[in-house]
Motif scaffolding. Structure first.
Motif, short mmCIF file in Angstrom:
data_model
loop_
_atom_site.label_atom_id
_atom_site.label_comp_id
_atom_site.label_asym_id
_atom_site.label_seq_id
_atom_site.Cartn_x
_atom_site.Cartn_y
_atom_site.Cartn_z
N PRO A 129 45.85 40.66 45.31
CA PRO A 129 44.51 40.45 44.74
C PRO A 129 43.90 41.78 44.31
O PRO A 129 44.03 42.80 44.99
CB PRO A 129 43.73 39.82 45.89
N TYR A 130 43.24 41.77 43.16
CA TYR A 130 42.70 42.99 42.58
C TYR A 130 41.29 42.73 42.09
O TYR A 130 41.04 41.72 41.41
CB TYR A 130 43.59 43.44 41.41
N THR A 131 40.37 43.63 42.42
CA THR A 131 38.97 43.47 42.04
C THR A 131 38.58 44.56 41.06
O THR A 131 38.82 45.75 41.30
CB THR A 131 38.05 43.52 43.27
N ALA A 132 37.99 44.15 39.94
CA ALA A 132 37.51 45.09 38.93
C ALA A 132 36.20 44.59 38.38
O ALA A 132 36.09 43.42 38.00
CB ALA A 132 38.54 45.25 37.82
N SER A 133 35.19 45.46 38.35
CA SER A 133 33.85 45.12 37.83
C SER A 133 33.29 43.88 38.51
O SER A 133 32.66 43.02 37.87
CB SER A 133 33.91 44.92 36.31
N GLY A 134 33.53 43.76 39.80
CA GLY A 134 32.98 42.65 40.56
C GLY A 134 33.76 41.35 40.47
O GLY A 134 33.38 40.36 41.11
N THR A 135 34.83 41.32 39.70
CA THR A 135 35.65 40.11 39.56
C THR A 135 36.98 40.31 40.25
O THR A 135 37.65 41.32 40.05
CB THR A 135 35.90 39.77 38.08
N THR A 136 37.37 39.36 41.09
CA THR A 136 38.64 39.42 41.80
C THR A 136 39.67 38.54 41.10
O THR A 136 39.42 37.38 40.82
CB THR A 136 38.48 38.96 43.25
N PHE A 137 40.82 39.14 40.80
CA PHE A 137 41.93 38.42 40.18
C PHE A 137 42.99 38.16 41.24
O PHE A 137 43.48 39.10 41.88
CB PHE A 137 42.52 39.24 39.03
N THR A 138 43.36 36.91 41.42
CA THR A 138 44.34 36.54 42.44
C THR A 138 45.74 36.96 41.99
O THR A 138 45.99 37.25 40.81
CB THR A 138 44.32 35.04 42.70
#
Length: 384
Positions: A327-336
């Protein structure tokens, strides 16, 4: 540099090697023997066969040798201090100058060496061409050229130790986790050598209407490939660190040269008229459509730890089972992990090169850019 002369470095074959900072390559005479032919078996030169084979010597790039003169640890050097504030800024330019100059090597330096038997570039090249007069006053042409390195260029970093570990899984490339320098005060010891692996070929075809009654026209197509181990530049360190690879950087695999030509179509036509008393008019056009360069798919950063960044070719997964995301979070959005797998899978499937290389490493400079088409039109008016 007596300090560097006493060091035991590591050659491309893993054996211990020593180099002398003051020894330049031995002088050598480069011979370029070659033979050619031109044969017209019929009257009127309806058919012409021509060709040749031989060795061609390139213009010497003396900067390759002068790199060794400049980078010997005596003439130039530096102090390398990482992640510290040991040297804050001061307006006094003498603040960090040494109080005494002994002539000893610098604290940290780069070394450039040249193999004693180094030779400047030479290639063996052969070509054959056929020109045929065909109906309608046209001339058809076909030509094939093949070249092979006799003295190609090649760099190694003799200060790079053997790899200390490797990745696990489908991408099992070597890693330098226990250090990437034999001698920590030497940033790199780059050795210029020769290799004879590089090769290239090009096939070309054209149909020409010789100038007649004010008209001239020609259509042509060519395709070529050029492969080698290295595309050497003028800087030794940049030539080595910028060479894309997926294994041992001192023993890179064959890959496409950055100058590999690819496809090329062209057409040209011109018409010259002299209907007016004040001057002739000519109209001409040239169309060209060709491959606009090539590039490589590499990781960002230094994934294998050999101290070179952005030059490690990626492994292309067969499917999602060979992808390992977190899981990766960028600009407040987490991508599974599943979202990233789907995005990467879509990217690979949509790319004509990556989709053909699943389960393999990407090749150097094998991703060719889209073709670019250009048309030039000119109108010229002569005034008597």
């Amino acid at each position: 540099n007596p300090q560097a002369n006493a060091l035991n470095f590591r050659g491309a074959d893993g054996q211990t090697v020593n180099y002398s900072t003051q020894s330049l390559p031995d002088p050598a005479v480069l011979w370029s023997p070659r033979v050619g032919f031109n044969w017209s078996p019929f009257e009127g030169q309806r058919l012409q066969v021509r060709g040749g084979t031989g060795v061609f010597t390139g213009k010497p790039a003396y900067v390759w040798i002068s790199n060794q003169i400049g980078n010997n640890g005596i003439r130039t050097g530096f102090t390398q201090v990482d992640n510290t504030t040991a040297f804050p800024f001061f307006a006094d330019i003498n603040r960090y100058k040494p109080t005494t100059v002994s002539g000893a090597p610098a604290p940290t330096y780069e070394l450039n060496f040249t193999e004693p038997d180094f030779r400047f570039p030479q290639i063996w090249r052969s070509n054959v061409g056929v020109d045929v007069k065909v109906p309608l006053g046209l001339v058809a042409n076909g030509e094939f050229i093949y070249s092979r390195d006799v003295n190609g260029m090649y760099y190694i970093n003799a200060n790079l130790p053997a790899s200390s570990s490797a990745f696990t899984g489908v991408d099992n490339r070597a890693r330098w986790t226990a250090g990437n320098r034999l001698f920590t005060n030497i940033s790199g010891a780059y050795v210029l050598q020769n290799q004879s692996s590089g090769k290239s070929w090009n096939a070309a075809f054209s149909l020409e209407k010789p100038y007649s009654k004010g008209f001239y026209g020609k259509l042509g197509y060519s395709y070529g490939e050029s492969k080698n181990l290295f595309d050497p530049g003028s800087i030794a360190s940049g030539s080595w660190t910028g060479n894309q690879h997926y294994g041992d950087p001192n023993n890179p695999a064959m890959g496409f040269s950055q100058y590999s030509p690819g496809h090329r179509f062209f057409g040209t036509a011109s018409y010259y008229i002299d209907y007016f008393k004040f001057g002739a008019t000519s109209v001409s056009a040239f169309l060209e459509s060709r491959t606009w360069g090539n590039t490589s798919y590499v990781f960002s950063g230094d994934i294998n730890g050999d101290a070179s960044t952005n030059n490690d070719l990626i492994y292309i997964p067969r499917d999602a089972s060979e992808m390992n995301f977190q899981p990766y979070t960028a600009s407040g959005t987490t991508f599974t992990a599943a979202q990233q797998q789907a995005a990467f899978e879509q990217f690979i499937s949509a790319d004509s090169y990556l989709s053909k290389r699943r389960g393999q490493y990407a090749e150097r400079n094998a991703a060719f850019l889209p073709m670019v088409t250009r048309v030039d039109l000119s109108v010229r008016q002569e005034v008597y």
